[in-house]
Scaffold this motif. Structure first.
Motif, mmCIF file in Angstrom:
data_model
loop_
_atom_site.group_PDB
_atom_site.id
_atom_site.type_symbol
_atom_site.label_atom_id
_atom_site.label_comp_id
_atom_site.label_asym_id
_atom_site.label_seq_id
_atom_site.Cartn_x
_atom_site.Cartn_y
_atom_site.Cartn_z
ATOM 1 N N GLY A 179 0.822 -1.137 -0.259
ATOM 2 C CA GLY A 179 0.065 -0.037 0.151
ATOM 3 C C GLY A 179 0.798 1.299 0.149
ATOM 4 N N ALA A 180 1.918 1.332 0.785
ATOM 5 C CA ALA A 180 2.863 2.408 0.845
ATOM 6 C C ALA A 180 3.469 2.617 -0.685
ATOM 7 C CB ALA A 180 4.083 2.390 1.961
ATOM 8 N N LEU A 181 3.845 1.421 -1.174
ATOM 9 C CA LEU A 181 4.504 1.844 -2.479
ATOM 10 C C LEU A 181 3.616 2.257 -3.562
ATOM 11 C CD1 LEU A 181 7.192 1.107 -4.319
ATOM 12 C CD2 LEU A 181 5.990 -1.255 -4.591
ATOM 13 N N LEU A 182 2.308 1.504 -3.349
ATOM 14 C CA LEU A 182 1.347 1.877 -4.391
ATOM 15 C C LEU A 182 0.868 3.512 -4.085
ATOM 16 C CD1 LEU A 182 -0.615 0.897 -6.727
ATOM 17 C CD2 LEU A 182 -2.128 0.391 -4.744
ATOM 18 N N GLY A 183 0.813 3.838 -3.041
ATOM 19 C CA GLY A 183 0.670 5.237 -2.711
ATOM 20 C C GLY A 183 1.769 6.315 -2.962
ATOM 21 N N GLY A 184 3.098 5.732 -2.992
ATOM 22 C CA GLY A 184 4.036 6.334 -3.301
ATOM 23 C C GLY A 184 4.071 6.651 -4.668
ATOM 24 N N PHE A 185 3.521 5.667 -5.521
ATOM 25 C CA PHE A 185 3.714 5.863 -7.035
ATOM 26 C C PHE A 185 2.695 6.993 -7.375
ATOM 27 C CE2 PHE A 185 5.462 1.388 -7.593
ATOM 28 C CZ PHE A 185 6.847 1.951 -8.016
ATOM 29 N N PHE A 186 1.384 6.877 -6.623
ATOM 30 C CA PHE A 186 0.381 8.021 -7.069
ATOM 31 C C PHE A 186 0.977 9.322 -6.732
ATOM 32 C CE2 PHE A 186 -2.700 4.312 -6.751
ATOM 33 C CZ PHE A 186 -3.074 4.399 -8.153
#
Length: 128
Positions: A13-20
């Protein structure tokens, strides 16, 4: 749920949020010419670039020697390193900043600038 599964979900989730965040904020910065300067070096250089640049007689004489040119000064103001141990000292009604950079021949140079409230004066340029 085991700890390693929770950790995996959290990191995903943190990785996905970082990409966004990078995608949307990166697009905003590219489209409007916005740059994010939170570190002291970046903030000082950005402030110096935002004001009109004037030259001292000593700096004009150095520029006429042709071992350094105005493009080298602009690149130093963009990518240089501010020497804070020698900088931010009061000088008349401004502050002195010493910036380390390189010229087009890849020689190390030191640029001294005086930052006033409405202008920046290129005081001197030296080889290191």
């Amino acid at each position: 749920m085991k700890f390693k599964h929770r950790l995996a979900y959290y990191l995903f989730g943190a990785l996905l949020g970082g990409f966004f965040v990078i995608y949307f904020l990166g697009a905003k910065a590219d489209s409007k010419g916005v740059e994010f300067c939170y570190l002291p070096n970046c903030r000082v250089l950005k402030e110096l670039r935002s004001k009109s640049l004037e030259y001292s007689p000593e700096a004009k004489a150095t520029l006429e020697q042709n071992w350094v040119n105005l493009d080298d000064i602009k690149k130093t103001m963009q990518y240089g390193d501010v020497d804070f141990s020698k900088s931010n000292t009061a000088y008349k009604s401004g502050k002195v900043y010493v910036i380390a950079g390189k010229n087009s021949d890849n020689e190390a140079i030191t640029v001294t600038m005086i930052n006033y409230s409405n202008k920046v004066i290129l005081d001197k340029i030296e080889k290191r």
